[in-house]
Design a protein around this motif. Structure first.
Motif, PDB file in Angstrom:
ATOM      1  N   THR A 149       0.810  -1.220   0.000  1.00 18.07           N
ATOM      2  CA  THR A 149       0.000   0.000   0.000  1.00 18.07           C
ATOM      3  C   THR A 149       0.843   1.270   0.000  1.00 18.07           C
ATOM      4  O   THR A 149       0.294   2.374  -0.019  1.00 18.07           O
ATOM      5  CB  THR A 149      -0.924   0.008   1.232  1.00 18.07           C
ATOM      6  OG1 THR A 149      -1.841   1.083   1.129  1.00 18.07           O
ATOM      7  CG2 THR A 149      -0.119   0.171   2.521  1.00 18.07           C
ATOM      8  N   VAL A 158       0.074   3.894  -2.818  1.00 17.13           N
ATOM      9  CA  VAL A 158      -1.162   4.663  -2.644  1.00 17.13           C
ATOM     10  C   VAL A 158      -0.985   5.721  -1.563  1.00 17.13           C
ATOM     11  O   VAL A 158      -1.455   6.860  -1.699  1.00 17.13           O
ATOM     12  CB  VAL A 158      -2.324   3.713  -2.295  1.00 17.13           C
ATOM     13  CG1 VAL A 158      -3.594   4.499  -2.010  1.00 17.13           C
ATOM     14  CG2 VAL A 158      -2.549   2.725  -3.421  1.00 17.13           C
ATOM     15  N   ALA A 191      -6.970  -2.972 -11.695  1.00 12.71           N
ATOM     16  CA  ALA A 191      -6.914  -2.981 -10.229  1.00 12.71           C
ATOM     17  C   ALA A 191      -6.035  -1.856  -9.700  1.00 12.71           C
ATOM     18  O   ALA A 191      -6.355  -1.232  -8.674  1.00 12.71           O
ATOM     19  CB  ALA A 191      -6.401  -4.335  -9.740  1.00 12.71           C
ATOM     20  N   ARG A 200      -7.992   1.336 -10.022  1.00 11.48           N
ATOM     21  CA  ARG A 200      -9.025   1.401  -8.979  1.00 11.48           C
ATOM     22  C   ARG A 200      -8.434   1.744  -7.623  1.00 11.48           C
ATOM     23  O   ARG A 200      -9.052   2.462  -6.828  1.00 11.48           O
ATOM     24  CB  ARG A 200      -9.772   0.069  -8.896  1.00 11.48           C
ATOM     25  CG  ARG A 200     -10.750  -0.166 -10.035  1.00 11.48           C
ATOM     26  CD  ARG A 200     -11.709  -1.298  -9.683  1.00 11.48           C
ATOM     27  NE  ARG A 200     -10.985  -2.535  -9.389  1.00 11.48           N
ATOM     28  CZ  ARG A 200     -10.687  -3.456 -10.284  1.00 11.48           C
ATOM     29  NH1 ARG A 200     -11.018  -3.281 -11.547  1.00 11.48           N
ATOM     30  NH2 ARG A 200     -10.057  -4.565  -9.928  1.00 11.48           N
ATOM     31  N   ALA A 201      -7.230   1.225  -7.354  1.00 11.87           N
ATOM     32  CA  ALA A 201      -6.584   1.534  -6.080  1.00 11.87           C
ATOM     33  C   ALA A 201      -6.326   3.026  -5.937  1.00 11.87           C
ATOM     34  O   ALA A 201      -6.434   3.584  -4.835  1.00 11.87           O
ATOM     35  CB  ALA A 201      -5.275   0.747  -5.961  1.00 11.87           C
ATOM     36  N   HIS A 236      -8.065   5.476  -7.731  1.00 15.73           N
ATOM     37  CA  HIS A 236      -9.345   6.188  -7.743  1.00 15.73           C
ATOM     38  C   HIS A 236     -10.102   6.024  -6.427  1.00 15.73           C
ATOM     39  O   HIS A 236     -10.867   6.908  -6.037  1.00 15.73           O
ATOM     40  CB  HIS A 236     -10.208   5.694  -8.902  1.00 15.73           C
ATOM     41  CG  HIS A 236      -9.680   6.075 -10.250  1.00 15.73           C
ATOM     42  ND1 HIS A 236      -9.299   7.363 -10.578  1.00 15.73           N
ATOM     43  CD2 HIS A 236      -9.469   5.327 -11.376  1.00 15.73           C
ATOM     44  CE1 HIS A 236      -8.880   7.404 -11.827  1.00 15.73           C
ATOM     45  NE2 HIS A 236      -8.965   6.180 -12.337  1.00 15.73           N
ATOM     46  N   SER A 237      -9.902   4.898  -5.753  1.00 16.38           N
ATOM     47  CA  SER A 237     -10.648   4.645  -4.523  1.00 16.38           C
ATOM     48  C   SER A 237     -10.291   5.617  -3.407  1.00 16.38           C
ATOM     49  O   SER A 237     -11.089   5.828  -2.483  1.00 16.38           O
ATOM     50  CB  SER A 237     -10.405   3.204  -4.051  1.00 16.38           C
ATOM     51  OG  SER A 237      -9.043   3.003  -3.741  1.00 16.38           O
ATOM     52  N   VAL A 238      -9.103   6.196  -3.467  1.00 17.91           N
ATOM     53  CA  VAL A 238      -8.696   7.179  -2.449  1.00 17.91           C
ATOM     54  C   VAL A 238      -8.615   8.576  -3.059  1.00 17.91           C
ATOM     55  O   VAL A 238      -7.929   9.453  -2.520  1.00 17.91           O
ATOM     56  CB  VAL A 238      -7.352   6.780  -1.818  1.00 17.91           C
ATOM     57  CG1 VAL A 238      -7.497   5.524  -0.973  1.00 17.91           C
ATOM     58  CG2 VAL A 238      -6.287   6.562  -2.896  1.00 17.91           C
ATOM     59  N   SER A 239      -9.284   8.752  -4.205  1.00 15.76           N
ATOM     60  CA  SER A 239      -9.391  10.066  -4.865  1.00 15.76           C
ATOM     61  C   SER A 239      -8.046  10.620  -5.293  1.00 15.76           C
ATOM     62  O   SER A 239      -7.812  11.831  -5.244  1.00 15.76           O
ATOM     63  CB  SER A 239     -10.092  11.059  -3.927  1.00 15.76           C
ATOM     64  OG  SER A 239     -11.387  10.601  -3.585  1.00 15.76           O
TER      65      SER A 239
END
Length: 485
Positions: free
Chosen positions: A384, A387, A412, A415-416, A418-421
């Motif tokens: 992680t 990110v 994936a 998405r990782a 985009h999921s935290v903007s």
């Protein structure tokens, strides 16, 4: 999927088509060699009947046409085959004679053609001669009335018996042509299936669709990039270096209203060239006159120090834990306005350290002292860390190696982010196969720098230019030192 996409798949997997065609040709050649030659003997019969007048002739013709069809079946009867074998044994049984014998008639004609095929040319001719004689006798016997009058049907041999001088089978040319066509069709089908089953990222258009972000760069593959990854020296005039410069331009103008000053460079998997991309992007930005700071935030497997040839023993980790000041560990690289902050020692808690307040404060301070901060981060799908760093940057640059990463892995990774903007600035297709025409165009417009003349005044001028560049970098370092206090 349209025809053009099918053609692209066939072109991409041309080796499947080639192998399939070669195997088909080899099989056809093997069958041709192993098939014994066969010869064809033939004889043609003419069926007629006595007639008087036009009306009788017309009715007799219709009668004979129907009769000829019956004679065709009579030619392949057991009775005739057994009589041929009994007349002159030729090493064949009655069933073998029937299997090798075929007949042919034409509509509206009273001609009957018999064909016999055998591996022995002499035996084929001899069998056909006996067959024609026995068939005439059989027809005469069948058609003779019980009262002993003349038969109403007359059968004559009008052509043959004759045998071909060359084998009618196998036919090498025909077999090879058919084998090649079958192999081509089969290979094309396998190539399409292989392409449709291939889930790896193969082109820039697919990368854009999966990530939902613009394509900022397509870096061509170069065999020498493994030994010389940086775009310096001779590599500075390569197509790869020009592609990095295009990336630099696209990166600076991807959003003119909100330019990214802190850029996190990451990838989905390890080994896709993100560290090389981060180093070369920083070098290209520094060549354009920007004050650039390159940070190695991949604390688990740092590579920036090795690529740039700087000391990586002390760096970002030591700054974040408060052991040293950032101005004391940044290192000037070359004669450009490029400073490097290596990773330092490997910490036991990289994610927590990169997500700490100390990291956030450091990036705020560095943003004020450098025009652009490029951060090399860890792969997104492995840990992680990437990110965590990308959240604190102005945007992320996603690097994907062509033909290595699958579409699901790239999706994936996107998405990782985009999921935290995280603001995904764009994507880069690394080690891409580019058309030869593009390489030719670059070679035609490539700038060849002539060697510097050995004149003392020119050497002094070059030295002065180097000193001015060093002075600018020194000011850059002093600014970082001031901020760290």
């Amino acid at each position: 999927m349209d025809v053009l996409n099918y053609l692209r798949l066939i072109r991409r997997h041309w080796w499947i088509v080639l192998i399939t065609v070669m195997l088909a040709l080899g099989t056809a050649a093997l069958i041709t060699v192993r098939t014994p030659p066969r010869y064809q003997a033939s004889v043609t019969f003419f069926v007629t009947t006595p007639s008087q007048g036009v009306t009788d002739a017309y009715q007799g013709g219709l009668f004979l046409q129907q009769r000829v069809k019956s004679y065709a079946d009579l030619l392949t009867s057991d009775r005739l085959a057994q009589s041929v074998v009994a007349e002159n044994p030729l090493g064949l049984t009655g069933e073998q004679v029937k299997d090798r014998l075929s007949t042919a008639t034409e509509s509206g004609s009273v001609l009957l053609r018999a064909t016999f095929i055998d591996t022995d040319q002499t035996r084929a001719l001899k069998t056909t001669e006996i067959l024609s004689a026995k068939f005439v006798e059989l027809v005469q016997k069948v058609e003779t009335p019980p009262d002993g009058k003349s038969p109403p049907i007359k059968l004559e041999v009008v052509s043959g018996p004759r045998v071909t001088s060359t084998p009618v089978s196998p036919q090498p040319v025909r077999n090879l042509v058919v084998g090649g066509l079958v192999g081509l069709l089969l290979g094309a089908g396998l190539a399409v299936l292989r392409g449709m089953a291939d889930v790896r990222m193969r082109d820039a258009a697919g990368l854009q669709r999966v990530t939902g972000s613009p394509l900022l760069g397509e870096i061509p593959f170069e065999a020498g990039a493994k030994s010389s990854p940086l775009i310096v020296g001779e590599a500075a005039n390569s197509p790869r270096a020009e592609a990095v410069r295009k990336l630099r331009t696209n990166l600076r103008f991807v959003d003119v209203h909100e330019p990214a000053r802190v850029i996190a460079v990451t990838s989905a998997l390890q080994g896709e060239g993100k560290t090389t991309m981060a180093c070369n992007t920083a070098i290209a930005l520094a060549e354009a006159g920007w004050r650039v700071l390159l940070i190695d935030a991949d604390l688990r497997r740092p590579k920036v120090a090795d690529y740039l040839g700087v000391d990586g023993g002390v760096g970002l980790t030591d700054v974040l834990v408060g052991d040293v000041q950032v101005g004391d560990v940044v290192q000037r690289w070359g004669d450009k306005s490029l400073l490097v902050l290596p990773s330092g020692a490997t910490p036991p808690n990289p994610s927590e350290l990169l997500g700490s307040k100390a990291m956030a404060d450091l990036l705020v301070a560095l943003r004020e002292s450098a025009d652009i901060v490029v951060i090399d981060t860890a792969p997104l799908l492995a840990v992680t860390d990437g990110v965590v760093v990308a959240v604190q940057a102005d945007g992320a640059l996603l690097v994907t190696q062509q033909g290595r990463t699958s579409r699901s892995q790239v999706a994936a990774a996107a998405r990782a982010l985009h999921s935290v903007s995280v603001r995904l600035l764009g994507c880069v297709l690394n080690m891409a196969k580019v058309a030869k025409t593009d390489a030719y165009q670059y070679e035609a417009y490539k700038v060849v720098v002539p060697p510097a003349p050995a004149v003392p005044t020119d050497r002094a001028r070059v030295a002065r230019r180097g000193e001015s560049a060093v002075v600018g970098v020194s000011d850059h370092t002093q600014e970082l030192t001031r901020l760290s206090r």
